[in-house]
Design an enzyme around this catalytic site. Structure first.
Site, PDB file in Angstrom:
ATOM      1  N   ASP A   1       1.977  82.247  29.629  1.00  0.00           N
ATOM      2  CA  ASP A   1       1.674  83.270  28.747  1.00  0.00           C
ATOM      3  C   ASP A   1       1.599  84.511  29.226  1.00  0.00           C
ATOM      4  O   ASP A   1       0.703  85.116  29.912  1.00  0.00           O
ATOM      5  CB  ASP A   1       0.333  82.891  28.100  1.00  0.00           C
ATOM      6  CG  ASP A   1       0.401  81.789  27.108  1.00  0.00           C
ATOM      7  OD1 ASP A   1       1.585  81.813  26.240  1.00  0.00           O
ATOM      8  OD2 ASP A   1      -0.098  80.793  27.306  1.00  0.00           O
TER       9      ASP A   1
ATOM     10  N   ASP B   1       1.768  76.280  19.543  1.00  0.00           N
ATOM     11  CA  ASP B   1       0.982  76.910  20.600  1.00  0.00           C
ATOM     12  C   ASP B   1      -0.183  77.310  20.106  1.00  0.00           C
ATOM     13  O   ASP B   1      -0.157  78.298  19.225  1.00  0.00           O
ATOM     14  CB  ASP B   1       1.893  77.897  21.462  1.00  0.00           C
ATOM     15  CG  ASP B   1       1.382  78.395  22.305  1.00  0.00           C
ATOM     16  OD1 ASP B   1       0.245  78.114  22.784  1.00  0.00           O
ATOM     17  OD2 ASP B   1       1.891  79.492  22.845  1.00  0.00           O
TER      18      ASP B   1
HETATM   19  C1  DX5 Z   1      -2.284  82.472  23.404  1.00  0.00           C
HETATM   20  C2  DX5 Z   1      -1.215  81.755  24.019  1.00  0.00           C
HETATM   21  C3  DX5 Z   1      -1.282  80.152  24.134  1.00  0.00           C
HETATM   22  C4  DX5 Z   1      -2.812  79.605  24.909  1.00  0.00           C
HETATM   23  C5  DX5 Z   1      -2.940  78.424  24.138  1.00  0.00           C
HETATM   24  O1  DX5 Z   1      -1.827  83.613  22.913  1.00  0.00           O
HETATM   25  O2  DX5 Z   1      -0.177  82.014  23.633  1.00  0.00           O
HETATM   26  O3  DX5 Z   1      -0.339  79.523  25.017  1.00  0.00           O
HETATM   27  O4  DX5 Z   1      -2.816  79.705  26.073  1.00  0.00           O
HETATM   28  O5  DX5 Z   1      -4.539  78.086  24.581  1.00  0.00           O
HETATM   29  P1  DX5 Z   1      -5.148  77.041  24.176  1.00  0.00           P
HETATM   30  O6  DX5 Z   1      -4.355  75.820  24.247  1.00  0.00           O
HETATM   31  O7  DX5 Z   1      -6.487  76.714  24.677  1.00  0.00           O
HETATM   32  O8  DX5 Z   1      -5.452  76.996  22.589  1.00  0.00           O
HETATM   33 ZN    ZN Z   2       1.838  80.752  24.546  1.00  0.00          ZN
END
Ligand code: DX5
Ligand code: ZN
Length: 218
Positions: A33, A173
């Site tokens: 990310d 995601d």
């Molecule tokens: C947030 C990111 C995600 C994040 C997801 O903007 O795109 O990929 O890392 O994290 P979790 O799984 O903790 O929701």
């Molecule tokens: Zn992401």
């Protein structure tokens, strides 16, 4: 193909290399990310971290760009070793041109839909994409709760991908964990991004193993 793409945003980055050999035995995608403090109110990491990871792993580097004008940097992300470059359509002036640029760099291409962006923003490009990403949270931070309304978008994209017999992978995601993964898979997801669920409590490898067994993932 149904699999987990662990998001390193939730990891202790200095600890990550220690866990990588175990992680890559369990899954072959790693979700990266990238945030610039403009498109989202958070800053994460960029080329240098990706380049360094590239030298340590053969995993498929799934790079999610949450930045303004990502097209200015596609080349740098490709050089750093990204296998897939995913951008948000509203961050570029010409999405078709952006898709072409990424393909010409030899990378797979993805488009991401932020929480408030409708599926209509992605439908015209679906057949050109290797990956469609549905953000089931507001982009910017890990550890948020899954927004149930996202299920409608996942189902709509699954329907379109199947109807048109496309090979586009559907990635979900944000807030995907042991509680939400079942519904997300049922709605039609191929790839589950998991940040906190993998790097939060316990050890990453054990968490991945648990999810794979529980949800019959590859
Ligand atoms: C947030 C990111 C995600 C994040 C997801 O903007 O795109 O990929 O890392 O994290 P979790 O799984 O903790 O929701
Ligand atoms: Zn992401």
């Amino acid at each position: 193909m149904k699999k987990i793409a662990p998001s390193i945003l939730a990891s202790d980055i200095t600890d990550l290399v220690k866990h990588l050999p175990g992680i890559e035995k369990e899954t072959d995608w790693l979700h990266l990310d990238v945030m610039d403090g403009h498109y989202v109110p958070n800053i994460s990491f960029g080329f240098f971290v990706i380049k360094s990871l590239r030298s340590k792993t053969k995993m498929f580097l799934d790079t999610h760009l949450m930045i303004e004008r990502p097209d200015k940097y596609f080349e740098r992300f490709a050089e750093a070793g990204s296998d897939l470059i995913c951008f948000h359509p509203e961050t570029v002036q010409n999405p078709i041109e952006a898709i072409k640029q990424i393909k010409d760099l030899g990378c797979k291409v993805g488009m991401a839909l932020n929480n408030k962006i409708s599926v209509d923003a992605i439908l015209p490009f679906l057949s050109e994409l290797d990956l469609a990403l549905v953000l089931s949270i507001e982009a910017g931070f890990g550890g948020q709760s899954f927004i149930p309304k996202s299920l409608e978008k996942i189902k709509a994209l699954r329907k379109e991908i199947d109807a048109e017999k496309l090979e586009t992978l559907l990635e979900v995601d944000g807030g995907v964990n042991a509680q939400t993964a079942g519904t997300v898979l049922k709605a039609g997801a191929d790839i589950l991004v998991m940040g906190s669920a993998v790097f939060g409590n316990g050890t990453p490898v054990e968490n991945i193993k648990y999810m794979k067994k529980e949800f019959e993932l590859d």
